[in-house]
Every structure is written in structure tokens, then in C-alpha cells.
Design a protein around this motif. Structure first.
Motif, short mmCIF file in Angstrom:
data_model
loop_
_atom_site.label_atom_id
_atom_site.label_comp_id
_atom_site.label_asym_id
_atom_site.label_seq_id
_atom_site.Cartn_x
_atom_site.Cartn_y
_atom_site.Cartn_z
N LEU A 13 41.05 46.02 35.29
CA LEU A 13 41.35 47.14 34.40
C LEU A 13 40.51 47.11 33.12
O LEU A 13 40.51 48.09 32.38
N LEU A 14 39.84 46.01 32.88
CA LEU A 14 39.05 45.85 31.65
C LEU A 14 37.66 46.46 31.81
O LEU A 14 37.12 46.52 32.92
N GLU A 15 37.09 46.88 30.71
CA GLU A 15 35.74 47.43 30.72
C GLU A 15 34.67 46.36 30.56
O GLU A 15 33.49 46.67 30.50
N ILE A 16 35.09 45.12 30.47
CA ILE A 16 34.16 44.00 30.31
C ILE A 16 34.24 43.09 31.52
O ILE A 16 35.21 43.14 32.29
N HIS A 17 33.25 42.25 31.68
CA HIS A 17 33.27 41.21 32.71
C HIS A 17 34.15 40.06 32.20
O HIS A 17 33.94 39.57 31.10
N SER A 67 43.39 30.62 38.65
CA SER A 67 42.34 29.65 38.95
C SER A 67 41.26 29.60 37.88
O SER A 67 40.35 28.79 37.96
N ALA A 68 41.36 30.47 36.87
CA ALA A 68 40.39 30.57 35.75
C ALA A 68 39.02 31.07 36.20
O ALA A 68 38.03 30.91 35.50
N LYS A 69 38.95 31.71 37.35
CA LYS A 69 37.68 32.19 37.90
C LYS A 69 37.31 33.59 37.43
O LYS A 69 36.31 34.15 37.85
N GLY A 70 38.15 34.21 36.56
CA GLY A 70 37.86 35.55 36.06
C GLY A 70 38.46 36.65 36.90
O GLY A 70 38.06 37.80 36.78
N ASP A 71 39.41 36.29 37.76
CA ASP A 71 39.95 37.25 38.72
C ASP A 71 41.45 37.53 38.52
O ASP A 71 42.18 37.74 39.47
N GLY A 72 41.88 37.56 37.27
CA GLY A 72 43.28 37.83 36.98
C GLY A 72 43.66 39.26 37.31
O GLY A 72 42.78 40.12 37.48
N PRO A 73 44.95 39.55 37.39
CA PRO A 73 45.40 40.89 37.75
C PRO A 73 44.97 41.98 36.77
O PRO A 73 44.86 43.14 37.14
N CYS A 93 46.22 33.35 29.13
CA CYS A 93 44.89 33.61 29.69
C CYS A 93 44.87 34.08 31.14
O CYS A 93 43.96 34.81 31.54
N ALA A 94 45.84 33.64 31.93
CA ALA A 94 45.80 33.90 33.37
C ALA A 94 45.83 35.38 33.72
O ALA A 94 45.29 35.78 34.75
N GLY A 95 46.42 36.20 32.87
CA GLY A 95 46.46 37.64 33.15
C GLY A 95 45.07 38.22 33.33
O GLY A 95 44.84 39.06 34.20
N CYS A 96 44.13 37.78 32.52
CA CYS A 96 42.75 38.28 32.61
C CYS A 96 41.87 37.35 33.44
O CYS A 96 41.10 37.80 34.28
#
Length: 138
Positions: free
Chosen positions: A55-59, A45-51, A38-41
Motif C-alpha cells: 500500500l506504500l508508495e515507496i519500496h 521475516s524483515a524481507k520488506g514484504d509486510g501486509p 516494524c513487521a506491518g511494513c
């Protein structure tokens, strides 16, 4: 579909789990699953700020606020279903990978497991991950 496991199957599943690479005594298997899957996306910290998030088209959602978004109670069952993904109708794709399939295939790569045992191992990994998510709620 609900599958049952015999005592011999449960013993074989346990033996396969024990034969897996050992984690340190204080390691959290749910955190380990999170960091791998999960951490990649979603970020460490699980805040939605992975590397990969940019690059994704979604939030990419903040996973530390799942309980808050669900009215104050962690949506355990919903989280399990979303992470597993095998029971979703995904005719037009999905924003989430189907981790249930990936974990099942990984389990079936172990020698001597039947599909019920592989399913149990996949579910165990999913439950560990969701338990970790429950523990990091803010």
C-alpha cells in the motif's frame, strides 16, 4: 541534545521498566519491538514484504540485508538514528515513522517520569530493536 540522568532518575526508570507487562523468560525485547513497530511494513521475516508494504508508495527495504548494503558491517549507529528519527530534518516528510517520538510519548504516559527518564526509556526500546536487526542479518 545529550541528557544526563541522576541515580534517583535511573532507579525510577528501572522501576518503570520492571512494572511494564512481563515478557516470557525467553522473549527477545528487540524482536517484540520489531513485531509491534516494524513487521506491518517490513514483514515478520524483515524481507520488506509486510501486509502494508504493497500500500506504500515507496519500496520497503529488506532489513536482513542492511549489513550487506553497508559493505559487510551492520550500520548500527545509522540504524539507531533512522529508527529514532528525532534528529532528522523532515521538512518534506519521511518514509519512516519517528519512533523516538512515539516511544518517548509512551514512556511519558507512565506516572512519575521526567523527560530525561522518558528519553532513556525511548532509547532503550530503540537499542533493543536495532540489536535485533543486527542479529537477523544474512
Amino acid at each position: 541534545m545529550i541528557r544526563t540522568m541522576t541515580a534517583a532518575g535511573a532507579a525510577a526508570c528501572l522501576a518503570a521498566c520492571l512494572a511494564a507487562p512481563a515478557l516470557s523468560q525467553d522473549a527477545d525485547p528487540g524482536r517484540t519491538e520489531y513485531m509491534i513497530a516494524c513487521a506491518g511494513c517490513h514483514g515478520e521475516s524483515a524481507k520488506g514484504d509486510g501486509p502494508i508494504a504493497g500500500l506504500l508508495e515507496i519500496h520497503t527495504p529488506d532489513l536482513t540485508r542492511m549489513a550487506e548494503r553497508a559493505g559487510g558491517t551492520f550500520p548500527y549507529e545509522q540504524a539507531v538514528l533512522v529508527v529514532d528519527g528525532r534528529n532528522e530534518i523532515r521538512a518534506h516528510g519521511s518514509d519512516m515513522p519517528v519512533w523516538g517520538d512515539r516511544y518517548f510519548v509512551s514512556a511519558m504516559a507512565s506516572d512519575g517520569l521526567d523527560p530525561a527518564q522518558g528519553d532513556m526509556m525511548a532509547r532503550g526500546r530503540i537499542l533493543a530493536l536495532v540489536s535485533y536487526l543486527s542479529a537477523i542479518q544474512q
